[in-house]
Structures are given as C-alpha cells and as structure tokens.
Design a protein around this motif. Structure first.
Motif, PDB file in Angstrom:
ATOM      1  N   GLY A 144       0.907  -1.134  -0.077  1.00 31.11           N
ATOM      2  CA  GLY A 144       0.134  -0.089  -0.075  1.00 31.11           C
ATOM      3  C   GLY A 144       0.798   1.274  -0.144  1.00 31.11           C
ATOM      4  N   PRO A 145       1.729   1.486   0.815  1.00 34.75           N
ATOM      5  CA  PRO A 145       2.897   2.595   0.709  1.00 34.75           C
ATOM      6  C   PRO A 145       3.363   2.789  -0.560  1.00 34.75           C
ATOM      7  CG  PRO A 145       3.036   1.393   2.699  1.00 34.75           C
ATOM      8  CD  PRO A 145       2.268   0.351   2.085  1.00 34.75           C
ATOM      9  N   VAL A 146       3.846   2.087  -1.358  1.00 34.05           N
ATOM     10  CA  VAL A 146       4.449   1.882  -2.452  1.00 34.05           C
ATOM     11  C   VAL A 146       3.454   2.426  -3.569  1.00 34.05           C
ATOM     12  CG1 VAL A 146       5.381   0.750  -4.403  1.00 34.05           C
ATOM     13  CG2 VAL A 146       5.975   0.124  -2.164  1.00 34.05           C
ATOM     14  N   ARG A 147       2.123   1.992  -3.502  1.00 33.59           N
ATOM     15  CA  ARG A 147       1.025   2.317  -4.419  1.00 33.59           C
ATOM     16  C   ARG A 147       0.637   3.931  -4.113  1.00 33.59           C
ATOM     17  NH1 ARG A 147      -1.603  -2.474  -3.024  1.00 33.59           N
ATOM     18  NH2 ARG A 147      -3.226  -1.191  -1.962  1.00 33.59           N
ATOM     19  N   ALA A 148       0.812   4.176  -2.898  1.00 37.22           N
ATOM     20  CA  ALA A 148       0.528   5.611  -2.279  1.00 37.22           C
ATOM     21  C   ALA A 148       1.779   6.497  -2.908  1.00 37.22           C
ATOM     22  CB  ALA A 148       0.431   5.823  -1.091  1.00 37.22           C
ATOM     23  N   GLU A 149       2.856   6.045  -2.784  1.00 39.73           N
ATOM     24  CA  GLU A 149       3.911   6.797  -3.354  1.00 39.73           C
ATOM     25  C   GLU A 149       3.922   7.252  -4.793  1.00 39.73           C
ATOM     26  OE1 GLU A 149       8.717   7.071  -2.831  1.00 39.73           O
ATOM     27  OE2 GLU A 149       7.855   5.160  -2.658  1.00 39.73           O
ATOM     28  N   VAL A 150       3.291   6.011  -5.405  1.00 35.61           N
ATOM     29  CA  VAL A 150       3.366   6.135  -7.142  1.00 35.61           C
ATOM     30  C   VAL A 150       2.298   7.245  -7.235  1.00 35.61           C
ATOM     31  CG1 VAL A 150       2.195   5.061  -9.153  1.00 35.61           C
ATOM     32  CG2 VAL A 150       4.043   3.731  -7.672  1.00 35.61           C
ATOM     33  N   ARG A 151       1.120   7.108  -6.544  1.00 39.13           N
ATOM     34  CA  ARG A 151      -0.007   8.065  -6.528  1.00 39.13           C
ATOM     35  C   ARG A 151       0.483   9.511  -6.419  1.00 39.13           C
ATOM     36  NH1 ARG A 151      -2.988   4.067  -4.151  1.00 39.13           N
ATOM     37  NH2 ARG A 151      -2.598   5.022  -2.103  1.00 39.13           N
ATOM     38  N   ARG A 152       1.483   9.627  -5.309  1.00 41.59           N
ATOM     39  CA  ARG A 152       1.924  10.979  -4.994  1.00 41.59           C
ATOM     40  C   ARG A 152       2.799  11.640  -5.947  1.00 41.59           C
ATOM     41  NH1 ARG A 152       6.582  12.477  -2.794  1.00 41.59           N
ATOM     42  NH2 ARG A 152       7.069  10.350  -2.388  1.00 41.59           N
ATOM     43  N   LEU A 153       3.932  10.686  -6.396  1.00 38.07           N
ATOM     44  CA  LEU A 153       4.735  11.199  -7.584  1.00 38.07           C
ATOM     45  C   LEU A 153       4.148  11.575  -8.827  1.00 38.07           C
ATOM     46  CD1 LEU A 153       7.507   8.444  -6.699  1.00 38.07           C
ATOM     47  CD2 LEU A 153       7.670  11.173  -6.497  1.00 38.07           C
ATOM     48  N   SER A 154       2.959  10.850  -9.183  1.00 41.57           N
ATOM     49  CA  SER A 154       2.243  11.068 -10.609  1.00 41.57           C
ATOM     50  C   SER A 154       1.495  12.613 -10.338  1.00 41.57           C
ATOM     51  CB  SER A 154       1.069  10.042 -10.750  1.00 41.57           C
ATOM     52  OG  SER A 154       0.154   9.989  -9.894  1.00 41.57           O
ATOM     53  N   ARG A 155       1.235  12.898  -8.997  1.00 40.31           N
ATOM     54  CA  ARG A 155       0.636  14.168  -8.834  1.00 40.31           C
ATOM     55  C   ARG A 155       1.574  15.170  -9.029  1.00 40.31           C
ATOM     56  NH1 ARG A 155      -2.690  11.443  -5.001  1.00 40.31           N
ATOM     57  NH2 ARG A 155      -1.056  12.140  -3.145  1.00 40.31           N
ATOM     58  N   GLU A 156       2.803  14.712  -8.689  1.00 44.00           N
ATOM     59  CA  GLU A 156       3.964  15.818  -8.884  1.00 44.00           C
ATOM     60  C   GLU A 156       4.724  15.651 -10.014  1.00 44.00           C
ATOM     61  OE1 GLU A 156       6.695  14.682  -5.859  1.00 44.00           O
ATOM     62  OE2 GLU A 156       5.274  15.261  -4.284  1.00 44.00           O
ATOM     63  N   ARG A 157       4.006  14.811 -11.032  1.00 44.66           N
ATOM     64  CA  ARG A 157       4.426  14.684 -12.446  1.00 44.66           C
ATOM     65  C   ARG A 157       5.874  13.995 -12.854  1.00 44.66           C
ATOM     66  NH1 ARG A 157       1.587  19.293 -15.997  1.00 44.66           N
ATOM     67  NH2 ARG A 157      -0.392  19.159 -14.479  1.00 44.66           N
ATOM     68  N   ARG A 158       6.163  12.862 -11.595  1.00 45.00           N
ATOM     69  CA  ARG A 158       7.280  12.347 -11.851  1.00 45.00           C
ATOM     70  C   ARG A 158       6.988  10.703 -11.610  1.00 45.00           C
ATOM     71  NH1 ARG A 158      11.030  13.881  -7.018  1.00 45.00           N
ATOM     72  NH2 ARG A 158       9.200  12.961  -5.960  1.00 45.00           N
ATOM     73  N   HIS A 159       8.094   9.758 -12.276  1.00 47.43           N
ATOM     74  CA  HIS A 159       7.990   8.481 -11.938  1.00 47.43           C
ATOM     75  C   HIS A 159       8.499   8.111 -10.602  1.00 47.43           C
ATOM     76  CE1 HIS A 159       6.641   7.884 -16.284  1.00 47.43           C
ATOM     77  NE2 HIS A 159       7.537   8.920 -16.714  1.00 47.43           N
ATOM     78  N   HIS A 160       8.112   6.864 -10.516  1.00 44.03           N
ATOM     79  CA  HIS A 160       8.740   6.150  -9.310  1.00 44.03           C
ATOM     80  C   HIS A 160      10.003   5.768  -9.444  1.00 44.03           C
ATOM     81  CE1 HIS A 160       9.386   3.361  -5.969  1.00 44.03           C
ATOM     82  NE2 HIS A 160       8.273   4.041  -5.497  1.00 44.03           N
ATOM     83  N   PRO A 161      11.053   6.270  -8.751  1.00 46.73           N
ATOM     84  CA  PRO A 161      12.483   5.951  -9.166  1.00 46.73           C
ATOM     85  C   PRO A 161      12.863   4.534  -8.996  1.00 46.73           C
ATOM     86  CG  PRO A 161      11.994   6.588  -6.518  1.00 46.73           C
ATOM     87  CD  PRO A 161      11.022   6.736  -7.215  1.00 46.73           C
ATOM     88  N   ASP A 162      11.994   3.403  -8.670  1.00 49.58           N
ATOM     89  CA  ASP A 162      12.322   2.041  -8.744  1.00 49.58           C
ATOM     90  C   ASP A 162      11.680   1.653 -10.221  1.00 49.58           C
ATOM     91  OD1 ASP A 162      12.544  -0.720  -9.091  1.00 49.58           O
ATOM     92  OD2 ASP A 162      11.435  -1.068  -7.041  1.00 49.58           O
ATOM     93  N   ASP A 163      12.465   1.153 -11.023  1.00 52.82           N
ATOM     94  CA  ASP A 163      12.003   1.116 -12.643  1.00 52.82           C
ATOM     95  C   ASP A 163      10.989   0.057 -12.560  1.00 52.82           C
ATOM     96  OD1 ASP A 163      13.514   2.777 -13.877  1.00 52.82           O
ATOM     97  OD2 ASP A 163      15.116   1.800 -14.315  1.00 52.82           O
ATOM     98  N   GLU A 164      11.149  -1.082 -11.599  1.00 53.82           N
ATOM     99  CA  GLU A 164      10.270  -1.981 -11.679  1.00 53.82           C
ATOM    100  C   GLU A 164       8.695  -1.586 -11.018  1.00 53.82           C
ATOM    101  OE1 GLU A 164       9.484  -6.469  -9.798  1.00 53.82           O
ATOM    102  OE2 GLU A 164      11.449  -5.704  -9.767  1.00 53.82           O
ATOM    103  N   VAL A 165       8.877  -0.715 -10.176  1.00 57.60           N
ATOM    104  CA  VAL A 165       7.473  -0.119  -9.641  1.00 57.60           C
ATOM    105  C   VAL A 165       7.076   0.656 -10.925  1.00 57.60           C
ATOM    106  CG1 VAL A 165       6.557   1.228  -8.010  1.00 57.60           C
ATOM    107  CG2 VAL A 165       7.938  -0.584  -7.318  1.00 57.60           C
ATOM    108  N   ALA A 166       7.801   1.477 -11.340  1.00 55.50           N
ATOM    109  CA  ALA A 166       7.289   2.497 -12.348  1.00 55.50           C
ATOM    110  C   ALA A 166       6.553   1.720 -13.628  1.00 55.50           C
ATOM    111  CB  ALA A 166       8.307   3.367 -12.802  1.00 55.50           C
ATOM    112  N   TRP A 167       7.287   0.801 -14.059  1.00 57.72           N
ATOM    113  CA  TRP A 167       6.696  -0.171 -15.161  1.00 57.72           C
ATOM    114  C   TRP A 167       5.694  -0.654 -14.727  1.00 57.72           C
ATOM    115  CZ3 TRP A 167       7.260   0.635 -20.017  1.00 57.72           C
ATOM    116  CH2 TRP A 167       8.173   1.305 -20.572  1.00 57.72           C
ATOM    117  N   THR A 168       5.315  -1.338 -13.246  1.00 54.04           N
ATOM    118  CA  THR A 168       4.181  -2.042 -13.105  1.00 54.04           C
ATOM    119  C   THR A 168       2.885  -0.951 -13.174  1.00 54.04           C
ATOM    120  OG1 THR A 168       5.387  -3.691 -11.677  1.00 54.04           O
ATOM    121  CG2 THR A 168       3.141  -3.312 -10.944  1.00 54.04           C
ATOM    122  N   ALA A 169       3.083   0.218 -12.473  1.00 56.40           N
ATOM    123  CA  ALA A 169       2.115   1.348 -12.573  1.00 56.40           C
ATOM    124  C   ALA A 169       1.713   1.487 -14.045  1.00 56.40           C
ATOM    125  CB  ALA A 169       2.868   2.779 -11.862  1.00 56.40           C
ATOM    126  N   TRP A 170       2.820   1.589 -14.787  1.00 56.36           N
ATOM    127  CA  TRP A 170       2.354   2.082 -16.291  1.00 56.36           C
ATOM    128  C   TRP A 170       1.522   1.071 -16.812  1.00 56.36           C
ATOM    129  CZ3 TRP A 170       2.552   5.740 -19.698  1.00 56.36           C
ATOM    130  CH2 TRP A 170       2.521   5.397 -21.042  1.00 56.36           C
TER     131      TRP A 170
END
Length: 120
Positions: A29-55
């Motif tokens: 849950g905290p990782v998904r919340a971080e992805v949502r927060r970063l997307s509001r800031e118009r940034r990708h997650h720093p972990d490539d695997e998490v960023a691609w999973t979100a994409w």
C-alpha cells in the motif's frame, strides 16, 4: 480461423490483463501511495520495476486509444458510487462487498499515462 491464443480479445488477453492488475495490487500500500503522490507531482517512481508496473496497470485501466471518460462521466460515476454506498449502509447490505470506485482508478491511471512510459 485463428487459434484462441492469438485472438485479440481472447482468454490470453484477459488473463494478461488480470495478471497486470494483480501485480499492481500485490505492491504494498505505501508503494502504491507513493506512485500516486509522485504522479501528482508529474514524476515517475524511482524504482524502474514499480514504475513499469504502474504504467502497465494504467494501460490496463485505460487502454491506449480509449477515449478519456470526461468530467461528466467521472462526476456521475462518483455520485453513483457514493449513492450506492449510502443506500447499502442504510439498508443494512453486507459491507464486506463495497462497490469499486472505478472513477478514482481512471483518474489515477490518466495521471500515470500522461507522464509517458518510464524510460530512463
């Protein structure tokens, strides 16, 4: 006739979509919340695997080329979600099966897709 494995809307695509959705929901849950927060800031997650999973999750929620639902549809969907939730609470319906807020997922997916693929 094509075999079932190659049909665009066949079981393989449905299974791949479900696996993509499961992969997203397996993230903590905290990782998904971080992805949502970063997307509001118009940034990708720093972990490539998490960023691609979100994409990939966002593409499963809003497939490429699909029209954006628009503000009116989102408002109606949100109103329907909250109305159904209140009616079920008032009528004593089983609270273990709440409706899913699809409008919220679409909004989050739109934010992630607007960032573009997470290519470094």
């Amino acid at each position: 006739m094509d075999p079932p494995e190659t049909t665009p809307s066949g079981p393989v695509d449905r299974d791949a979509r479900l696996e993509t959705l499961r992969r997203w929901w397996r993230l903590p849950g905290p990782v998904r919340a971080e992805v949502r927060r970063l997307s509001r800031e118009r940034r990708h997650h720093p972990d490539d695997e998490v960023a691609w999973t979100a994409w990939r999750w966002a593409q499963a929620v809003l497939p490429p080329g699909a029209p954006e639902p628009g503000r009116a549809r989102n408002i109606l969907s949100a109103a329907g979600f909250w109305t159904r939730l209140v009616v079920e609470l008032l009528t004593g319906a089983d609270p273990t099966d709440p409706p899913a807020p699809h409008w919220l997922d679409r909004r989050r997916a739109r934010r992630i897709l607007r960032l573009g693929p997470p290519v470094r």
